[in-house]
Design a protein around this motif. Structure first.
Motif, PDB file in Angstrom:
ATOM      1  N   LEU A 138      -0.706  -2.706   6.290  1.00 38.99           N
ATOM      2  CA  LEU A 138      -1.622  -1.804   5.421  1.00 38.99           C
ATOM      3  C   LEU A 138      -2.700  -2.427   4.778  1.00 38.99           C
ATOM      4  CD1 LEU A 138      -2.388   0.952   4.281  1.00 38.99           C
ATOM      5  CD2 LEU A 138      -0.623   0.806   2.751  1.00 38.99           C
ATOM      6  N   GLY A 139      -2.289  -3.443   3.880  1.00 38.08           N
ATOM      7  CA  GLY A 139      -3.217  -3.954   2.999  1.00 38.08           C
ATOM      8  C   GLY A 139      -4.607  -4.588   3.782  1.00 38.08           C
ATOM      9  N   GLU A 140      -4.235  -5.306   4.666  1.00 38.16           N
ATOM     10  CA  GLU A 140      -5.229  -6.001   5.464  1.00 38.16           C
ATOM     11  C   GLU A 140      -6.101  -5.183   6.016  1.00 38.16           C
ATOM     12  OE1 GLU A 140      -1.939  -6.928   5.676  1.00 38.16           O
ATOM     13  OE2 GLU A 140      -1.660  -8.931   5.237  1.00 38.16           O
ATOM     14  N   VAL A 141      -5.549  -4.000   6.702  1.00 37.19           N
ATOM     15  CA  VAL A 141      -6.525  -3.495   7.685  1.00 37.19           C
ATOM     16  C   VAL A 141      -7.085  -2.504   6.664  1.00 37.19           C
ATOM     17  CG1 VAL A 141      -6.323  -1.320   8.950  1.00 37.19           C
ATOM     18  CG2 VAL A 141      -4.958  -3.318   9.453  1.00 37.19           C
ATOM     19  N   TYR A 142      -6.567  -1.839   5.560  1.00 35.63           N
ATOM     20  CA  TYR A 142      -7.511  -1.222   4.593  1.00 35.63           C
ATOM     21  C   TYR A 142      -8.343  -1.781   3.922  1.00 35.63           C
ATOM     22  CZ  TYR A 142      -8.780   1.450   0.403  1.00 35.63           C
ATOM     23  OH  TYR A 142      -9.448   1.882  -0.651  1.00 35.63           O
ATOM     24  N   ARG A 143      -8.269  -3.008   3.531  1.00 32.80           N
ATOM     25  CA  ARG A 143      -9.491  -3.731   2.903  1.00 32.80           C
ATOM     26  C   ARG A 143     -10.414  -4.220   4.162  1.00 32.80           C
ATOM     27  NH1 ARG A 143      -4.792  -6.180   0.295  1.00 32.80           N
ATOM     28  NH2 ARG A 143      -4.413  -7.763   1.989  1.00 32.80           N
ATOM     29  N   ALA A 144     -10.155  -4.351   5.144  1.00 25.65           N
ATOM     30  CA  ALA A 144     -11.259  -4.621   6.108  1.00 25.65           C
ATOM     31  C   ALA A 144     -12.055  -3.238   6.473  1.00 25.65           C
ATOM     32  CB  ALA A 144     -10.479  -5.204   7.505  1.00 25.65           C
ATOM     33  N   THR A 145     -11.233  -2.321   6.598  1.00 26.12           N
ATOM     34  CA  THR A 145     -12.045  -1.066   7.204  1.00 26.12           C
ATOM     35  C   THR A 145     -12.252   0.088   5.878  1.00 26.12           C
ATOM     36  OG1 THR A 145     -10.054   0.114   7.479  1.00 26.12           O
ATOM     37  CG2 THR A 145     -10.620  -1.259   9.019  1.00 26.12           C
ATOM     38  N   ARG A 146     -11.589  -0.064   4.805  1.00 27.04           N
ATOM     39  CA  ARG A 146     -11.566   0.964   3.635  1.00 27.04           C
ATOM     40  C   ARG A 146     -11.508   2.487   4.325  1.00 27.04           C
ATOM     41  NH1 ARG A 146     -10.923  -1.283  -0.990  1.00 27.04           N
ATOM     42  NH2 ARG A 146     -11.360  -3.617  -0.874  1.00 27.04           N
ATOM     43  N   ALA A 147     -10.669   2.431   5.414  1.00 26.46           N
ATOM     44  CA  ALA A 147     -10.441   3.806   5.959  1.00 26.46           C
ATOM     45  C   ALA A 147      -9.430   4.670   5.124  1.00 26.46           C
ATOM     46  CB  ALA A 147      -9.825   3.670   7.355  1.00 26.46           C
ATOM     47  N   ALA A 148      -9.615   6.079   5.200  1.00 21.58           N
ATOM     48  CA  ALA A 148      -8.474   6.673   4.400  1.00 21.58           C
ATOM     49  C   ALA A 148      -7.036   6.595   5.101  1.00 21.58           C
ATOM     50  CB  ALA A 148      -9.020   8.346   4.447  1.00 21.58           C
ATOM     51  N   VAL A 149      -6.237   6.810   4.217  1.00 25.42           N
ATOM     52  CA  VAL A 149      -4.677   6.293   4.560  1.00 25.42           C
ATOM     53  C   VAL A 149      -3.956   7.721   4.384  1.00 25.42           C
ATOM     54  CG1 VAL A 149      -2.686   5.553   3.810  1.00 25.42           C
ATOM     55  CG2 VAL A 149      -4.669   4.114   3.604  1.00 25.42           C
ATOM     56  N   TYR A 150      -3.256   8.118   5.357  1.00 18.94           N
ATOM     57  CA  TYR A 150      -2.520   9.368   5.602  1.00 18.94           C
ATOM     58  C   TYR A 150      -1.129   9.242   5.778  1.00 18.94           C
ATOM     59  CZ  TYR A 150      -7.245  11.477   6.340  1.00 18.94           C
ATOM     60  OH  TYR A 150      -8.405  11.919   6.141  1.00 18.94           O
ATOM     61  N   VAL A 151      -0.233   9.732   5.125  1.00 22.06           N
ATOM     62  CA  VAL A 151       1.268   9.616   4.997  1.00 22.06           C
ATOM     63  C   VAL A 151       1.869  10.596   4.331  1.00 22.06           C
ATOM     64  CG1 VAL A 151       1.349   8.329   2.745  1.00 22.06           C
ATOM     65  CG2 VAL A 151       2.986   7.795   4.470  1.00 22.06           C
ATOM     66  N   ASP A 152       3.161  10.936   4.875  1.00 23.08           N
ATOM     67  CA  ASP A 152       3.730  12.036   4.067  1.00 23.08           C
ATOM     68  C   ASP A 152       4.233  11.222   2.587  1.00 23.08           C
ATOM     69  OD1 ASP A 152       6.312  13.583   3.238  1.00 23.08           O
ATOM     70  OD2 ASP A 152       5.939  14.648   4.936  1.00 23.08           O
ATOM     71  N   ARG A 153       4.185  12.286   1.406  1.00 23.77           N
ATOM     72  CA  ARG A 153       4.595  11.905   0.136  1.00 23.77           C
ATOM     73  C   ARG A 153       5.994  11.513   0.317  1.00 23.77           C
ATOM     74  NH1 ARG A 153       2.449  12.733  -4.886  1.00 23.77           N
ATOM     75  NH2 ARG A 153       0.691  14.409  -3.722  1.00 23.77           N
ATOM     76  N   ASP A 195      -7.467   6.734  -2.146  1.00 24.42           N
ATOM     77  CA  ASP A 195      -7.807   6.929  -0.427  1.00 24.42           C
ATOM     78  C   ASP A 195      -6.479   7.246   0.179  1.00 24.42           C
ATOM     79  OD1 ASP A 195     -10.538   6.486   0.321  1.00 24.42           O
ATOM     80  OD2 ASP A 195     -10.248   4.337  -0.353  1.00 24.42           O
ATOM     81  N   VAL A 196      -5.340   7.672  -0.681  1.00 29.85           N
ATOM     82  CA  VAL A 196      -4.362   8.152  -0.185  1.00 29.85           C
ATOM     83  C   VAL A 196      -4.329   9.532   0.022  1.00 29.85           C
ATOM     84  CG1 VAL A 196      -1.689   7.991  -0.238  1.00 29.85           C
ATOM     85  CG2 VAL A 196      -3.093   5.912  -0.980  1.00 29.85           C
ATOM     86  N   ASN A 197      -3.894  10.023   1.349  1.00 28.64           N
ATOM     87  CA  ASN A 197      -3.799  11.277   1.593  1.00 28.64           C
ATOM     88  C   ASN A 197      -2.578  11.667   1.938  1.00 28.64           C
ATOM     89  OD1 ASN A 197      -7.123  12.173   1.729  1.00 28.64           O
ATOM     90  ND2 ASN A 197      -6.869  10.494   2.715  1.00 28.64           N
ATOM     91  N   TYR A 198      -1.764  12.705   1.450  1.00 30.43           N
ATOM     92  CA  TYR A 198      -0.378  13.318   1.657  1.00 30.43           C
ATOM     93  C   TYR A 198      -0.667  14.374   2.591  1.00 30.43           C
ATOM     94  CZ  TYR A 198       0.702  10.278  -2.191  1.00 30.43           C
ATOM     95  OH  TYR A 198       0.668   9.204  -3.092  1.00 30.43           O
ATOM     96  N   VAL A 199       0.034  14.176   3.923  1.00 33.83           N
ATOM     97  CA  VAL A 199      -0.064  15.248   4.763  1.00 33.83           C
ATOM     98  C   VAL A 199       1.105  16.355   4.627  1.00 33.83           C
ATOM     99  CG1 VAL A 199      -1.066  13.264   6.550  1.00 33.83           C
ATOM    100  CG2 VAL A 199       1.336  13.820   6.205  1.00 33.83           C
ATOM    101  N   ALA A 200       0.671  17.296   5.422  1.00 39.40           N
ATOM    102  CA  ALA A 200       1.516  18.415   5.402  1.00 39.40           C
ATOM    103  C   ALA A 200       1.411  18.980   6.911  1.00 39.40           C
ATOM    104  CB  ALA A 200       1.405  19.501   4.363  1.00 39.40           C
ATOM    105  N   GLU A 201       2.552  19.860   7.107  1.00 44.91           N
ATOM    106  CA  GLU A 201       2.351  20.540   8.565  1.00 44.91           C
ATOM    107  C   GLU A 201       1.353  21.367   8.604  1.00 44.91           C
ATOM    108  OE1 GLU A 201       4.242  22.117  11.981  1.00 44.91           O
ATOM    109  OE2 GLU A 201       5.125  20.261  10.554  1.00 44.91           O
ATOM    110  N   GLY A 202       0.830  21.075   9.797  1.00 47.31           N
ATOM    111  CA  GLY A 202      -0.151  21.923  10.575  1.00 47.31           C
ATOM    112  C   GLY A 202      -1.604  21.186   9.903  1.00 47.31           C
ATOM    113  N   GLN A 203      -1.679  20.125   8.895  1.00 45.17           N
ATOM    114  CA  GLN A 203      -2.859  19.831   8.670  1.00 45.17           C
ATOM    115  C   GLN A 203      -3.490  19.043   9.783  1.00 45.17           C
ATOM    116  OE1 GLN A 203      -2.341  16.951   5.605  1.00 45.17           O
ATOM    117  NE2 GLN A 203      -4.331  15.877   5.697  1.00 45.17           N
TER     118      GLN A 203
END
Length: 208
Positions: free
Chosen positions: A65-80, A99-107
């Motif tokens: 995660l760390g390396e890919v995020y630092r290289a891309t600065r893409a938004a991160v999605y994960v269940d809280r 940049d952390v987005n907590y996902v939910a059903e149907g999102q």
């Protein structure tokens, strides 16, 4: 939609790079290790990563995660629910402010012209999710070809997992299944031949 599978880490985790071929915008699903291989593919193909999606928080799916995020600065999605476990088998720690987005059903998560829809499929871990995109299901360690994820790690629960398998079983139509480990499959094949999916359909449904 182009799907590239890169097998990473010491547990042979499937990392998927899913690309909208019209825009070259991509999502990276479960960067579990070998960040150089992931980033080399992105650079070689001139992709723009817009999202890093996690099916769950176990270390073998999150180590790069760390390396890919630092290289891309893409938004991160994960269940809280999979970011706070203290168990050794689920040590995901997200220290990416803003940049952390907590996902939910149907999102829904747009990536170029693609749309990923979140299906909550807990059981292997409390926060396991499946991402549906066009005719593909990225099931993490919920559903494997001929099998399903283990439930003996912290937060795992077999009854909950059976409910998640039944949820996938009941999706209308057929899908390509891209699991967290081993070979891909189809949902129709798993409905017909996967013991755990058949058990969920025949036994769990019958008890409901």
């Amino acid at each position: 939609m182009l799907i590239k599978t890169i097998v990473v880490g010491n547990l042979d985790t499937n990392c998927y790079i899913v690309t909208d071929e019209q825009t070259l915008k991509s999502a990276v699903i479960d960067p579990g290790g070998d960040s150089n291989a992931i980033l080399d593919y992105i650079e070689d193909n001139r992709l723009t990563v817009e999202a890093i999606l996690f099916t769950h928080g176990h270390y073998d799916h999150t180590m790069a995660l760390g390396e890919v995020y630092r290289a891309t600065r893409a938004a991160v999605y994960v269940d809280r629910k999979d970011t706070y476990s203290t168990g050794e088998a689920n040590p995901m720690k997200l220290a990416i402010t803003g940049d952390v987005n907590y996902v939910a059903e149907g999102q829904t998560i747009p990536v170029g012209g693609l749309t990923f829809t979140v299906l909550e499929t807990p059981g292997h871990s409390p926060g396991s999710v499946t991402y549906r995109c066009e005719d593909a299901l990225f099931t993490g360690d919920t559903l494997f070809r001929d099998s399903c994820g283990r439930t003996d790690l912290p937060g795992g629960d077999m009854e909950t997992l059976m409910g998640s398998l039944l949820k996938l079983y009941d999706l209308p139509g057929d899908y390509e299944v891209y699991p967290g480990h081993m070979d891909s499959s189809t949902l129709a094949r798993e409905r017909a031949f996967n013991y755990y999916m058949r058990y969920a359909n025949e036994q769990v449904r019958g008890q409901g």
